[in-house]
Design a protein around this motif. Structure first.
Motif, PDB file in Angstrom:
ATOM      1  N   THR A 197      72.684-146.870 -63.446  1.00 22.38           N
ATOM      2  CA  THR A 197      73.258-147.200 -64.746  1.00 22.38           C
ATOM      3  C   THR A 197      74.761-147.419 -64.595  1.00 22.38           C
ATOM      4  O   THR A 197      75.358-147.064 -63.580  1.00 22.38           O
ATOM      5  CB  THR A 197      73.020-146.071 -65.759  1.00 22.38           C
ATOM      6  OG1 THR A 197      73.691-144.910 -65.288  1.00 22.38           O
ATOM      7  CG2 THR A 197      71.532-145.777 -65.956  1.00 22.38           C
ATOM      8  N   GLU A 198      75.351-147.976 -65.624  1.00 19.90           N
ATOM      9  CA  GLU A 198      76.797-148.226 -65.600  1.00 19.90           C
ATOM     10  C   GLU A 198      77.583-146.928 -65.412  1.00 19.90           C
ATOM     11  O   GLU A 198      78.519-146.867 -64.607  1.00 19.90           O
ATOM     12  CB  GLU A 198      77.231-148.908 -66.896  1.00 19.90           C
ATOM     13  CG  GLU A 198      78.719-149.202 -66.942  1.00 19.90           C
ATOM     14  CD  GLU A 198      79.160-149.824 -68.247  1.00 19.90           C
ATOM     15  OE1 GLU A 198      80.342-149.658 -68.598  1.00 19.90           O
ATOM     16  OE2 GLU A 198      78.340-150.470 -68.925  1.00 19.90           O
ATOM     17  N   SER A 199      77.194-145.876 -66.126  1.00 15.88           N
ATOM     18  CA  SER A 199      77.937-144.609 -66.001  1.00 15.88           C
ATOM     19  C   SER A 199      77.758-143.983 -64.623  1.00 15.88           C
ATOM     20  O   SER A 199      78.674-143.356 -64.092  1.00 15.88           O
ATOM     21  CB  SER A 199      77.533-143.615 -67.095  1.00 15.88           C
ATOM     22  OG  SER A 199      76.181-143.222 -66.972  1.00 15.88           O
ATOM     23  N   TYR A 200      76.589-144.169 -64.022  1.00 16.83           N
ATOM     24  CA  TYR A 200      76.348-143.627 -62.675  1.00 16.83           C
ATOM     25  C   TYR A 200      77.293-144.284 -61.673  1.00 16.83           C
ATOM     26  O   TYR A 200      77.844-143.623 -60.797  1.00 16.83           O
ATOM     27  CB  TYR A 200      74.889-143.844 -62.283  1.00 16.83           C
ATOM     28  CG  TYR A 200      74.496-143.154 -60.999  1.00 16.83           C
ATOM     29  CD1 TYR A 200      74.218-141.799 -60.981  1.00 16.83           C
ATOM     30  CD2 TYR A 200      74.416-143.855 -59.806  1.00 16.83           C
ATOM     31  CE1 TYR A 200      73.854-141.147 -59.802  1.00 16.83           C
ATOM     32  CE2 TYR A 200      74.049-143.217 -58.629  1.00 16.83           C
ATOM     33  CZ  TYR A 200      73.777-141.870 -58.637  1.00 16.83           C
ATOM     34  OH  TYR A 200      73.426-141.236 -57.479  1.00 16.83           O
ATOM     35  N   LEU A 201      77.490-145.594 -61.823  1.00 18.12           N
ATOM     36  CA  LEU A 201      78.415-146.305 -60.933  1.00 18.12           C
ATOM     37  C   LEU A 201      79.872-145.999 -61.269  1.00 18.12           C
ATOM     38  O   LEU A 201      80.688-145.759 -60.374  1.00 18.12           O
ATOM     39  CB  LEU A 201      78.161-147.815 -61.018  1.00 18.12           C
ATOM     40  CG  LEU A 201      76.776-148.277 -60.561  1.00 18.12           C
ATOM     41  CD1 LEU A 201      76.590-149.758 -60.849  1.00 18.12           C
ATOM     42  CD2 LEU A 201      76.562-147.964 -59.093  1.00 18.12           C
ATOM     43  N   LYS A 202      80.194-145.998 -62.547  1.00 23.46           N
ATOM     44  CA  LYS A 202      81.581-145.797 -62.989  1.00 23.46           C
ATOM     45  C   LYS A 202      82.099-144.405 -62.617  1.00 23.46           C
ATOM     46  O   LYS A 202      83.258-144.242 -62.253  1.00 23.46           O
ATOM     47  CB  LYS A 202      81.679-146.006 -64.492  1.00 23.46           C
ATOM     48  CG  LYS A 202      83.076-145.907 -65.042  1.00 23.46           C
ATOM     49  CD  LYS A 202      83.102-146.258 -66.519  1.00 23.46           C
ATOM     50  CE  LYS A 202      84.511-146.202 -67.064  1.00 23.46           C
ATOM     51  NZ  LYS A 202      84.551-146.562 -68.483  1.00 23.46           N
ATOM     52  N   TYR A 203      81.235-143.395 -62.689  1.00 25.97           N
ATOM     53  CA  TYR A 203      81.665-142.017 -62.451  1.00 25.97           C
ATOM     54  C   TYR A 203      81.091-141.451 -61.152  1.00 25.97           C
ATOM     55  O   TYR A 203      80.882-140.251 -61.022  1.00 25.97           O
ATOM     56  CB  TYR A 203      81.292-141.139 -63.647  1.00 25.97           C
ATOM     57  CG  TYR A 203      81.931-141.646 -64.921  1.00 25.97           C
ATOM     58  CD1 TYR A 203      83.313-141.692 -65.042  1.00 25.97           C
ATOM     59  CD2 TYR A 203      81.165-142.110 -65.974  1.00 25.97           C
ATOM     60  CE1 TYR A 203      83.915-142.178 -66.189  1.00 25.97           C
ATOM     61  CE2 TYR A 203      81.758-142.595 -67.133  1.00 25.97           C
ATOM     62  CZ  TYR A 203      83.129-142.631 -67.227  1.00 25.97           C
ATOM     63  OH  TYR A 203      83.722-143.112 -68.364  1.00 25.97           O
ATOM     64  N   ALA A 204      80.891-142.314 -60.179  1.00 30.67           N
ATOM     65  CA  ALA A 204      80.341-141.892 -58.882  1.00 30.67           C
ATOM     66  C   ALA A 204      81.220-140.855 -58.189  1.00 30.67           C
ATOM     67  O   ALA A 204      80.728-140.052 -57.400  1.00 30.67           O
ATOM     68  CB  ALA A 204      80.151-143.099 -57.973  1.00 30.67           C
ATOM     69  N   ASP A 205      82.516-140.857 -58.495  1.00 28.36           N
ATOM     70  CA  ASP A 205      83.445-139.912 -57.865  1.00 28.36           C
ATOM     71  C   ASP A 205      83.961-138.863 -58.847  1.00 28.36           C
ATOM     72  O   ASP A 205      84.980-138.216 -58.591  1.00 28.36           O
ATOM     73  CB  ASP A 205      84.636-140.675 -57.263  1.00 28.36           C
ATOM     74  CG  ASP A 205      84.200-141.619 -56.161  1.00 28.36           C
ATOM     75  OD1 ASP A 205      83.301-141.244 -55.384  1.00 28.36           O
ATOM     76  OD2 ASP A 205      84.741-142.736 -56.083  1.00 28.36           O
ATOM     77  N   ALA A 206      83.289-138.699 -59.965  1.00 25.66           N
ATOM     78  CA  ALA A 206      83.751-137.759 -60.997  1.00 25.66           C
ATOM     79  C   ALA A 206      83.665-136.316 -60.504  1.00 25.66           C
ATOM     80  O   ALA A 206      82.955-135.999 -59.553  1.00 25.66           O
ATOM     81  CB  ALA A 206      82.918-137.925 -62.265  1.00 25.66           C
ATOM     82  N   ILE A 207      84.384-135.472 -61.182  1.00 23.95           N
ATOM     83  CA  ILE A 207      84.353-134.025 -60.912  1.00 23.95           C
ATOM     84  C   ILE A 207      83.991-133.350 -62.230  1.00 23.95           C
ATOM     85  O   ILE A 207      84.569-133.687 -63.251  1.00 23.95           O
ATOM     86  CB  ILE A 207      85.720-133.533 -60.405  1.00 23.95           C
ATOM     87  CG1 ILE A 207      86.012-134.174 -59.048  1.00 23.95           C
ATOM     88  CG2 ILE A 207      85.764-132.031 -60.308  1.00 23.95           C
ATOM     89  CD1 ILE A 207      87.393-133.851 -58.506  1.00 23.95           C
ATOM     90  N   PRO A 208      83.063-132.449 -62.277  1.00 24.02           N
ATOM     91  CA  PRO A 208      82.417-131.771 -61.173  1.00 24.02           C
ATOM     92  C   PRO A 208      81.131-132.449 -60.682  1.00 24.02           C
ATOM     93  O   PRO A 208      80.653-132.142 -59.602  1.00 24.02           O
ATOM     94  CB  PRO A 208      82.083-130.399 -61.748  1.00 24.02           C
ATOM     95  CG  PRO A 208      81.807-130.664 -63.189  1.00 24.02           C
ATOM     96  CD  PRO A 208      82.739-131.791 -63.559  1.00 24.02           C
ATOM     97  N   LEU A 209      80.527-133.355 -61.458  1.00 28.30           N
ATOM     98  CA  LEU A 209      79.259-133.967 -61.059  1.00 28.30           C
ATOM     99  C   LEU A 209      79.528-135.386 -60.568  1.00 28.30           C
ATOM    100  O   LEU A 209      80.102-136.195 -61.289  1.00 28.30           O
ATOM    101  CB  LEU A 209      78.293-133.998 -62.243  1.00 28.30           C
ATOM    102  CG  LEU A 209      76.873-134.458 -61.969  1.00 28.30           C
ATOM    103  CD1 LEU A 209      76.195-133.566 -60.940  1.00 28.30           C
ATOM    104  CD2 LEU A 209      76.075-134.482 -63.266  1.00 28.30           C
TER     105      LEU A 209
END
Length: 82
Positions: free
Chosen positions: A1-13
């Protein structure tokens, strides 16, 4: 999904953590289609009211939106917070 790609380097998940979690649960294509895992395609009718909470920077944010729609389509009362 768009959010999975956009926040691939997010913290904590993030993506590496998601891949690790998935590898602990899914070992085959059959596992991936199990309705206990693939909730969006499961029979959700008759469930009690559901509350979904996603963070804005959540890789699963869009998955939450998909689950919300699936629940609503099944006639389940849903409250989703972002």
């Amino acid at each position: 999904t768009e959010s999975y790609l956009k926040y691939a380097d997010a913290i904590p998940l993030n993506r590496p953590m998601m891949l690790w979690f998935i590898s602990q649960v899914i070992t085959s294509q059959a596992d991936a289609k199990d309705p206990r895992i693939d909730l969006v395609h499961a029979n959700l009718q008759g469930l009690p009211p559901v509350t979904l909470i996603n963070a804005e920077i959540d890789p699963l944010r869009d998955d939450g939106a998909q689950l919300e729609q699936a629940l609503r389509s099944a006639g389940v009362s849903v409250e989703r917070r972002l």
